[in-house]
Scaffold this active site. Structure first.
Site, short mmCIF file in Angstrom:
data_model
loop_
_atom_site.label_atom_id
_atom_site.label_comp_id
_atom_site.label_asym_id
_atom_site.label_seq_id
_atom_site.Cartn_x
_atom_site.Cartn_y
_atom_site.Cartn_z
N HIS A 1 34.52 39.18 47.01
CA HIS A 1 34.39 38.54 45.70
C HIS A 1 35.62 38.73 44.82
O HIS A 1 35.68 38.22 43.73
CB HIS A 1 33.16 39.07 44.96
CG HIS A 1 33.34 40.47 44.44
ND1 HIS A 1 33.29 41.57 45.25
CD2 HIS A 1 33.62 40.94 43.21
CE1 HIS A 1 33.50 42.67 44.54
NE2 HIS A 1 33.70 42.32 43.30
C1 UD1 Z 1 32.69 41.59 38.14
C2 UD1 Z 1 33.72 42.67 37.86
C3 UD1 Z 1 34.16 43.29 39.17
C4 UD1 Z 1 32.96 43.77 39.98
C5 UD1 Z 1 32.00 42.61 40.17
C6 UD1 Z 1 30.77 43.03 40.92
C7 UD1 Z 1 35.18 42.28 35.92
C8 UD1 Z 1 36.56 41.95 35.51
N1 UD1 Z 1 34.92 42.15 37.24
O1 UD1 Z 1 33.32 40.57 38.89
O2 UD1 Z 1 34.97 44.42 38.89
O3 UD1 Z 1 33.41 44.22 41.24
O4 UD1 Z 1 31.60 42.13 38.87
O5 UD1 Z 1 29.93 41.95 41.14
O6 UD1 Z 1 34.39 42.66 35.12
N2 UD1 Z 1 28.69 34.41 38.29
C9 UD1 Z 1 27.47 33.82 38.52
N3 UD1 Z 1 26.35 34.50 38.11
C10 UD1 Z 1 26.41 35.70 37.47
C11 UD1 Z 1 27.67 36.26 37.23
C12 UD1 Z 1 28.79 35.61 37.65
O7 UD1 Z 1 27.37 32.75 39.09
O8 UD1 Z 1 25.35 36.25 37.13
C13 UD1 Z 1 29.91 33.70 38.78
C14 UD1 Z 1 30.50 32.79 37.73
O9 UD1 Z 1 31.07 31.71 38.38
C15 UD1 Z 1 31.59 33.66 37.14
C16 UD1 Z 1 32.06 34.43 38.35
O10 UD1 Z 1 30.89 34.65 39.11
O11 UD1 Z 1 32.60 32.92 36.53
C17 UD1 Z 1 32.73 35.71 38.03
O12 UD1 Z 1 31.89 36.55 37.25
P1 UD1 Z 1 32.53 37.72 36.38
O13 UD1 Z 1 31.47 38.46 35.66
O14 UD1 Z 1 33.66 37.21 35.57
O15 UD1 Z 1 33.23 38.67 37.43
P2 UD1 Z 1 32.79 39.10 38.91
O16 UD1 Z 1 33.62 38.39 39.89
O17 UD1 Z 1 31.31 39.05 39.05
#
Ligand code: UD1
Length: 363
Positions: free
Chosen positions: A201
């Site tokens: 991820h």
């Molecule tokens: C976040 C953390 C990362 C951790 C990971 C664990 C930061 C900078 N990154 O990354 O360190 O390893 O969580 O999972 O805080 N999305 C969904 N549903 C959700 C949440 C996210 O679809 O409930 C998708 C969205 O497209 C979003 C993308 O995932 O834009 C990224 O989500 P984000 O919270 O920005 O970071 P993670 O990649 O989840």
């Protein structure tokens, strides 16, 4: 006092701390930033780990780093204003961690950081900024691994604030060991006796189309050696699917699993291929070989005292062959204090600290 959480890896770190503080009679509440909002990344973890309902969920959701962090800052400022906590505990290195620490510090509230002192020394990793800034702001720093003490020392942090307590994520693993059912997971997913688990991820692996293609091509070659199961995080799903990551004969792409299901799967695996932080630690304790597709790790103890190896995507097929061929890394001893009692140590320090300030009965 308040626990500030927001994303999947926070929940298994907070659970043992909350339970141990409850045993000490400390008044506490949970504030969820809403960074992770899909039930599969958030709600199911609260259920499976028996976490208390968050008092507030701020619903900050997804967005660029600035957008997400700004929404968390605003929401948390209001939440801390309402709750007036005696201490804010933040976990790990996600954007919500940084936001929680920053708001608390600006509001003059004491902050504790669980999982302090980890450093990848990779400025390109968003989490590295979150780690450094959070540690700088924290009044209580709870260190999971000895190298954290060295990093915080060399950054000039006051030794009095730093406590080496062990790893609460491992408390959760050890506590749930009896619930893990690798055979059942294998049956449910109709997997071969031998299989590998893949989780990817990180932006470096899944955001860039060219990189995603290389990764997917390589996983295709690995799946000719061993069946692969890929519980897919929503981040990067589209890029990875467009790059050709689809279920096939020897590759099984599935939705994210809950904690017990996922750890069951890992426990029964021949090997794990990942870019996660926490999974490097969990495989170390489970003794499952872990190939981490990253150029560095903020958790080097898993290389020296565990089953982890850093692997470039070009070398992945080779490395998998060696692991399947029986190459074993047997460290002499596991990481110190990963003994299932980190939550208790943190709770004792927090409760005594609050008592000294006459604050333990205060929320
Ligand atoms: C976040 C953390 C990362 C951790 C990971 C664990 C930061 C900078 N990154 O990354 O360190 O390893 O969580 O999972 O805080 N999305 C969904 N549903 C959700 C949440 C996210 O679809 O409930 C998708 C969205 O497209 C979003 C993308 O995932 O834009 C990224 O989500 P984000 O919270 O920005 O970071 P993670 O990649 O989840």
């Amino acid at each position: 006092m308040v626990h500030c959480v927001g994303a999947r890896p926070n929940f298994m770190k907070a659970a043992p701390v909350i339970r141990a503080l409850e045993a000490r009679g400390v008044v506490q509440s949970v504030v969820h930033s809403g960074q992770h909002y899909d039930p599969a990344l958030s709600e199911v973890f609260f259920q499976v780990l028996g976490l208390p309902e968050p008092q507030l969920n701020l619903g900050v959701g997804s967005g660029s780093h600035a957008t997400q962090t700004a929404a968390a800052l605003q929401g948390l400022e209001q939440a801390f204003g309402e709750l007036d906590p005696s201490l804010v505990l933040v976990y790990g290195d996600v954007n919500s961690t940084l936001a929680g620490a920053l708001v608390a510090a600006k509001e003059g509230l004491p902050v504790g950081h669980v999982e302090a002192g980890l450093r990848s020394f990779d400025a390109g990793m968003p989490e590295e900024t979150n780690r450094r800034v959070t540690d700088m702001l924290a009044d209580l720093l709870f260190v999971t691994s000895p190298e954290g003490l060295v990093h915080l020392g060399s950054e000039g942090l006051d030794r009095e604030r730093v406590h080496f307590v062990g790893n609460p994520m491992i408390d959760t693993l050890l506590e749930n060991m009896g619930r893990l059912q690798p055979d059942r997971q294998r049956e449910i997913l109709k997997l071969d006796n031998e299989y590998g688990v893949v989780t990817l991820h990180r932006p470096a692996n899944v955001d860039d189309v060219a990189m995603a293609r290389r990764v997917v091509r390589t996983l295709g070659r690995v799946s000719e050696l061993v069946q692969l199961v890929v519980p897919l995080h929503p981040r990067g799903r589209r890029t990875l699917e467009e790059a050709g990551l689809v279920s096939g004969k020897n590759l099984c792409v599935i939705e994210p699993l809950d904690y017990v299901e996922f750890m069951s799967l890992v426990r029964g695996a021949q090997l794990v291929i990942t870019d996660s932080g926490g999974i490097q630690e969990e495989t170390t304790v489970l003794g499952v070989p872990c190939l981490t597709m990253r150029p560095n790790t903020e958790r080097p103890i898993t290389l020296t005292h565990g089953t982890n190896q850093l692997v470039d995507v070009d070398r992945l097929v080779d490395r998998v062959s060696s692991v399947l061929g029986g190459e074993v890394r047997t460290p002499l001893e596991g990481p110190p204090l990963w003994d299932g009692r980190a939550g208790e140590r943190i709770a004792n320090i927090v409760a005594d600290w609050l008592d000294e300030r006459g604050d333990s009965r205060h929320g």
